[in-house]
Design an enzyme around this catalytic site. Structure first.
Site, PDB file in Angstrom:
ATOM      1  N   HIS A 111       0.781  -1.224   0.008  1.00  0.00           N
ATOM      2  CA  HIS A 111       0.005  -0.041   0.177  1.00  0.00           C
ATOM      3  C   HIS A 111       1.019   1.119   0.176  1.00  0.00           C
ATOM      4  O   HIS A 111       0.401   2.282  -0.283  1.00  0.00           O
ATOM      5  CB  HIS A 111      -1.052  -0.070   1.206  1.00  0.00           C
ATOM      6  CG  HIS A 111      -1.844  -1.016   0.819  1.00  0.00           C
ATOM      7  ND1 HIS A 111      -3.645  -0.457   0.776  1.00  0.00           N
ATOM      8  CD2 HIS A 111      -1.996  -2.349   0.744  1.00  0.00           C
ATOM      9  CE1 HIS A 111      -4.156  -1.867   0.488  1.00  0.00           C
ATOM     10  NE2 HIS A 111      -3.518  -2.630   0.434  1.00  0.00           N
ATOM     11  N   ASP A 112       2.068   1.382   0.575  1.00  0.00           N
ATOM     12  CA  ASP A 112       2.998   2.484   0.493  1.00  0.00           C
ATOM     13  C   ASP A 112       3.495   2.387  -1.221  1.00  0.00           C
ATOM     14  O   ASP A 112       3.638   3.590  -1.659  1.00  0.00           O
ATOM     15  CB  ASP A 112       4.016   2.209   1.482  1.00  0.00           C
ATOM     16  CG  ASP A 112       4.966   3.486   1.373  1.00  0.00           C
ATOM     17  OD1 ASP A 112       4.204   4.578   1.567  1.00  0.00           O
ATOM     18  OD2 ASP A 112       6.122   3.546   1.750  1.00  0.00           O
ATOM     19  N   SER A 136       4.872   7.490   2.681  1.00  0.00           N
ATOM     20  CA  SER A 136       3.855   8.491   2.655  1.00  0.00           C
ATOM     21  C   SER A 136       2.810   8.058   3.485  1.00  0.00           C
ATOM     22  O   SER A 136       1.831   8.728   4.128  1.00  0.00           O
ATOM     23  CB  SER A 136       3.678   9.079   1.199  1.00  0.00           C
ATOM     24  OG  SER A 136       2.951   8.073   0.446  1.00  0.00           O
ATOM     25  N   HIS A 141      -0.560 -13.447  -0.595  1.00  0.00           N
ATOM     26  CA  HIS A 141      -1.758 -13.644  -0.213  1.00  0.00           C
ATOM     27  C   HIS A 141      -1.939 -15.396   0.653  1.00  0.00           C
ATOM     28  O   HIS A 141      -2.762 -15.678   0.928  1.00  0.00           O
ATOM     29  CB  HIS A 141      -2.800 -13.686  -1.157  1.00  0.00           C
ATOM     30  CG  HIS A 141      -3.193 -12.307  -1.396  1.00  0.00           C
ATOM     31  ND1 HIS A 141      -4.193 -11.627  -2.211  1.00  0.00           N
ATOM     32  CD2 HIS A 141      -2.652 -11.059  -0.922  1.00  0.00           C
ATOM     33  CE1 HIS A 141      -4.318 -10.420  -2.206  1.00  0.00           C
ATOM     34  NE2 HIS A 141      -3.375  -9.729  -1.382  1.00  0.00           N
ATOM     35  N   SER A 142      -0.733 -16.002   0.627  1.00  0.00           N
ATOM     36  CA  SER A 142      -0.442 -17.148   1.224  1.00  0.00           C
ATOM     37  C   SER A 142      -0.399 -16.958   2.477  1.00  0.00           C
ATOM     38  O   SER A 142      -0.396 -17.897   3.150  1.00  0.00           O
ATOM     39  CB  SER A 142       0.734 -17.962   0.739  1.00  0.00           C
ATOM     40  OG  SER A 142       0.781 -19.272   1.296  1.00  0.00           O
ATOM     41  N   THR A 187      -3.569 -21.999   5.003  1.00  0.00           N
ATOM     42  CA  THR A 187      -2.478 -22.087   5.827  1.00  0.00           C
ATOM     43  C   THR A 187      -1.342 -20.601   6.098  1.00  0.00           C
ATOM     44  O   THR A 187      -0.498 -20.379   5.308  1.00  0.00           O
ATOM     45  CB  THR A 187      -1.135 -22.964   5.075  1.00  0.00           C
ATOM     46  OG1 THR A 187      -1.127 -22.567   3.708  1.00  0.00           O
ATOM     47  CG2 THR A 187      -1.719 -24.488   5.037  1.00  0.00           C
TER      48      THR A 187
HETATM   49 CA    CA Z   1      -0.320 -20.268   2.955  1.00  0.00          CA
END
Ligand code: CA
Length: 346
Positions: free
Chosen positions: A74-75, A89, A184-185, A204
């Site tokens: 996001h930065d 920022s 996203h793991s 997991t």
């Molecule tokens: Ca995982």
């Protein structure tokens, strides 16, 4: 080389890459006895000890590690060619916290402010350092690069550069986006559907493995919570959250790369490390930064389970796959149908 990107709520940005390396320095012994190539890296050992103990609860791949990794995106992504990207920022200018795409990110921002002030480092450097340390705490993770030297941002990023989870906008190459989605793991959502806080994106969330890529190919059957927000779609497992933006990227352009991520863990690690190294210097010239990667802990080597189907699922539940390569042979976990508990708040 110019690339552009998007993500969990992660985004749109331009990568400026340089092949130039930082100048060599004679080895320097830090006060803690560790040897580094550049004396300026020594300060990060103190930061490391502090955040492992007081931010990551003794070095866990838990909620703060997940949120810290999310913050690196996001930065970086709120970026335009006229602004530096990984510049802190999002921490320095509270205006950015009001952007819809930055929902629920204020807690980790507030936590990190304390460490930044205490150690007198720039917000942009801290975000990247903490992100690399967070990843190192997760089983099966690569050791990410860390370069220091980002000056503090002088202005907030404009709104609208960070896509919402429901967006499909992205100017990053499709292949590299798939590689970055490995984040996203080891991730969970809080704000997309507040009725199921801590719901992970795979079964997991404390392990950097390929289950995210396996489970996003399974037919979605239900929403984990009561929210039918545009940011989420039906997921295959009770308690698991599936982002609309992730699924928007699973199509003919990416299905073969998605599948490759399942079959080869070393390749998945290296792909992520490479893509993160690019994202970490968005808006900066590599030759202006100092390589302090030696401060990042070497992740412990765990024997990961092979990629597998959750209990109660068969290969017939796989909904999408590459048309030009054989799908990996996966067996299902035994026992009761898999359900995914939320990541506990710290
Ligand atoms: Ca995982």
């Amino acid at each position: 080389m110019v690339l552009t990107i998007t993500f969990y709520s992660f985004t749109l940005c331009t990568l400026l890459l340089s092949a130039n390396a930082a100048p060599a320095h004679p080895p320097k012994k830090c006060p803690n006895g560790k040897t580094v190539k550049n004396a300026q890296c020594c300060i990060w050992f103190d930061v490391l000890d502090d955040i492992q103990e007081n931010l990551f609860d003794g070095g866990e791949c838990g909620e703060e590690a997940h949120e810290t990794l999310r913050l690196t995106f996001h930065d970086a992504i709120a970026f335009s060619p006229d602004l530096t990207a990984q510049d802190g920022s999002i921490i320095l200018f509270p205006d950015e916290l009001a952007f819809d795409a930055n929902e629920a990110i204020d807690e980790i921002v507030e936590l990190q402010k304390t460490f930044i002030a205490h150690h007198d480092v720039t917000a942009g450097d801290f975000i990247q350092f903490a992100g690399a340390v967070a990843v190192s705490n997760c089983n099966g993770s690569p050791r990410l690069e860390f370069l220091m030297g980002r000056p503090d941002a002088s202005a907030p990023a404009p709104d609208g550069l960070v896509p919402l989870p429901s967006d499909s906008r992205c100017r990053f190459s499709a292949q590299e986006l798939v590689h970055l989605l490995a984040s996203h793991s080891v991730a969970a959502q809080d704000g997309v559907d507040p009725s199921v806080p801590g719901s992970p994106f795979d079964s997991t969330p404390d392990t950097f493995d390929s289950q995210f890529y396996v489970e996003t190919l399974l037919k979605g059957t239900a929403f984990p919570g009561d929210g039918r927000d545009a940011g989420g779609v039906e997921s295959p497992l009770a308690g698991e959250f599936r982002l609309t933006s992730d699924m928007n990227w699973l199509d003919k352009r990416t299905s073969c790369e998605w599948q490759t991520q399942i079959a080869d863990h070393n390749k998945m690690m290296n792909n992520f490390k490479k893509a993160m190294a690019k994202m970490a210097i968005l808006g900066h010239d590599r030759k202006d930064l100092i390589d302090c990667s030696e401060v990042i802990p070497v992740p412990a080597r765990f024997s990961l389970p092979r990629p597998h189907l959750p209990a109660g699922r068969t290969i017939g539940d796989i909904e999408s796959s590459c048309a030009t390569a054989t799908f990996p042979s996966l067996s299902a976990d035994p026992g009761e149908e898999t359900s995914v508990p939320p990541v506990p708040p710290s």
